[in-house]
Write a protein that holds these residues in place. Structure first.
Motif, mmCIF file in Angstrom:
data_model
loop_
_atom_site.group_PDB
_atom_site.id
_atom_site.type_symbol
_atom_site.label_atom_id
_atom_site.label_comp_id
_atom_site.label_asym_id
_atom_site.label_seq_id
_atom_site.Cartn_x
_atom_site.Cartn_y
_atom_site.Cartn_z
ATOM 1 N N MET A 45 0.840 -1.183 0.000
ATOM 2 C CA MET A 45 0.000 0.000 0.000
ATOM 3 C C MET A 45 0.883 1.243 0.000
ATOM 4 N N ASP A 46 0.730 2.154 -1.019
ATOM 5 C CA ASP A 46 1.542 3.343 -1.048
ATOM 6 C C ASP A 46 0.941 4.420 -0.160
ATOM 7 N N SER A 47 1.664 5.560 -0.056
ATOM 8 C CA SER A 47 1.235 6.614 0.859
ATOM 9 C C SER A 47 -0.116 7.188 0.470
ATOM 10 N N ALA A 48 -0.342 7.407 -0.835
ATOM 11 C CA ALA A 48 -1.618 7.971 -1.290
ATOM 12 C C ALA A 48 -2.776 7.037 -0.978
ATOM 13 N N SER A 52 -2.813 4.823 1.373
ATOM 14 C CA SER A 52 -2.976 4.815 2.820
ATOM 15 C C SER A 52 -3.837 5.971 3.281
ATOM 16 N N GLU A 53 -3.584 7.172 2.719
ATOM 17 C CA GLU A 53 -4.359 8.342 3.101
ATOM 18 C C GLU A 53 -5.827 8.168 2.721
ATOM 19 N N LYS A 54 -6.105 7.609 1.528
ATOM 20 C CA LYS A 54 -7.486 7.389 1.091
ATOM 21 C C LYS A 54 -8.187 6.378 1.997
ATOM 22 N N ALA A 78 -9.664 -1.182 2.124
ATOM 23 C CA ALA A 78 -8.227 -0.959 1.976
ATOM 24 C C ALA A 78 -7.424 -1.374 3.205
ATOM 25 N N GLY A 79 -8.085 -1.625 4.320
ATOM 26 C CA GLY A 79 -7.354 -1.964 5.532
ATOM 27 C C GLY A 79 -6.773 -3.368 5.493
ATOM 28 N N GLU A 80 -5.550 -3.528 6.009
ATOM 29 C CA GLU A 80 -4.933 -4.850 6.147
ATOM 30 C C GLU A 80 -4.973 -5.218 7.623
ATOM 31 N N PHE A 81 -5.977 -6.007 8.003
ATOM 32 C CA PHE A 81 -6.210 -6.274 9.408
ATOM 33 C C PHE A 81 -5.203 -7.285 9.939
ATOM 34 N N LEU A 108 -1.975 1.241 12.294
ATOM 35 C CA LEU A 108 -1.122 0.275 11.604
ATOM 36 C C LEU A 108 -1.857 -0.428 10.465
ATOM 37 N N GLU A 109 -3.156 -0.665 10.615
ATOM 38 C CA GLU A 109 -3.925 -1.377 9.587
ATOM 39 C C GLU A 109 -4.017 -0.593 8.284
ATOM 40 N N PHE A 110 -3.922 0.731 8.377
ATOM 41 C CA PHE A 110 -4.095 1.571 7.202
ATOM 42 C C PHE A 110 -2.819 2.329 6.837
ATOM 43 N N ALA A 111 -1.708 1.981 7.482
ATOM 44 C CA ALA A 111 -0.437 2.646 7.203
ATOM 45 C C ALA A 111 0.241 2.005 5.999
#
Length: 257
Positions: free
Chosen positions: A1-4, A6-8, A163-166, A111-114
């Motif tokens: 997951m890239d920074s953009a 992650s923000e979305k 988008a979250g990686e749980f 952390l799940e969305f970073a």
């Protein structure tokens, strides 16, 4: 997951938290955080992300800050500004705090969305003082909600932000162990099925005490409380304790001067 991305995904989480299920999670996490932080002492505490929850409301530390992302809306910043000082972090992977300067860091669903969760954890370990404490909130993939999320391809609808990686609890503990962050306590909550209306969530309120008793590790949300351990450090008591433990031997009278 890239920074953009992650923000979305974090923005998607913000929207989800306004749903009945999101309100259910926020209520449980707020109560649990109030109980945990009230007994943690120190001087400096930071909450990273999720301004919808006042994670440090019950903390008695004199200095408390909210670290927000650069994409945080004015409404979110204003929400935090009414509660505590705001310290805007451009990137959670590069926290704007000096090394070994914080007594407590709270990260609800970061952390799940970073984009780089390991780097975020390394930064947190850097800024924590020895014996500093960390609290992490996350969604539990080993739960009814996690199962419902895993079936989204069949049902063609997701219950949680896609988008979250749980991260599972065992995996989280492994990550923390690698950074000498020893887990002190863990908590699980939100045992109701993945309902979309407040009415149905309230109907399953009886599952909260039942889940705590019969299937405690299957709650939809978990909270991990860890402490930074520094190798080579040994806590010692006052000097007089050591002296009293080994009393000096008496000098024979013939040798006295």
């Amino acid at each position: 997951m890239d920074s953009a991305a992650s923000e979305k995904s974090i923005i998607a989480l913000d929207d989800w938290l306004q749903t009945p299920a999101g309100a259910y999670v926020r209520a449980w996490e707020q109560a649990c955080l109030d109980e945990l932080t009230a007994d943690i002492f120190g001087y400096n505490a930071v909450q990273i992300g999720l301004p919808q929850i006042d994670a440090l409301a019950a903390s008695r530390m004199p200095n408390k800050w909210q670290a927000a992302m650069r994409t945080s809306s004015h409404e979110q910043v204003a929400l935090g500004a009414g509660k505590r000082q705001i310290a805007v972090a451009l990137d959670f992977a590069e926290l704007p705090f000096a090394s070994q300067s914080l007594d407590l860091v709270v990260m609800p669903h970061v952390l799940e969305f970073a984009a780089e969760p390991h780097q975020v954890l390394r930064e947190v370990e850097r800024v924590l003082i020895p014996e500093g404490q960390l609290i992490i909130c996350g969604f539990n993939p080993a739960s009814l909600w996690g199962l419902r999320q895993g079936l989204r391809r069949v049902t063609r609808s997701a219950y949680l932000p896609v988008a979250g990686e749980f991260i599972s609890m065992p995996r989280m503990k492994d990550w923390l162990k690698l950074l000498n962050l020893g887990v002190s306590r863990s908590h699980f909550g939100c045992y109701a099925p993945p309902c979309r209306t407040a009415q149905w969530i309230e109907r399953y309120a009886f599952m909260e005490p039942a889940g705590q008793r019969w299937w405690p590790y299957l709650g939809a949300v978990y909270m991990v409380h860890a402490i930074k351990r520094v190798k080579g450090m040994t806590m010692i008591g006052p000097a007089w304790n050591k002296k009293s433990a080994t009393a000096p031997q008496a000098v024979p009278a013939t040798n006295r001067k």
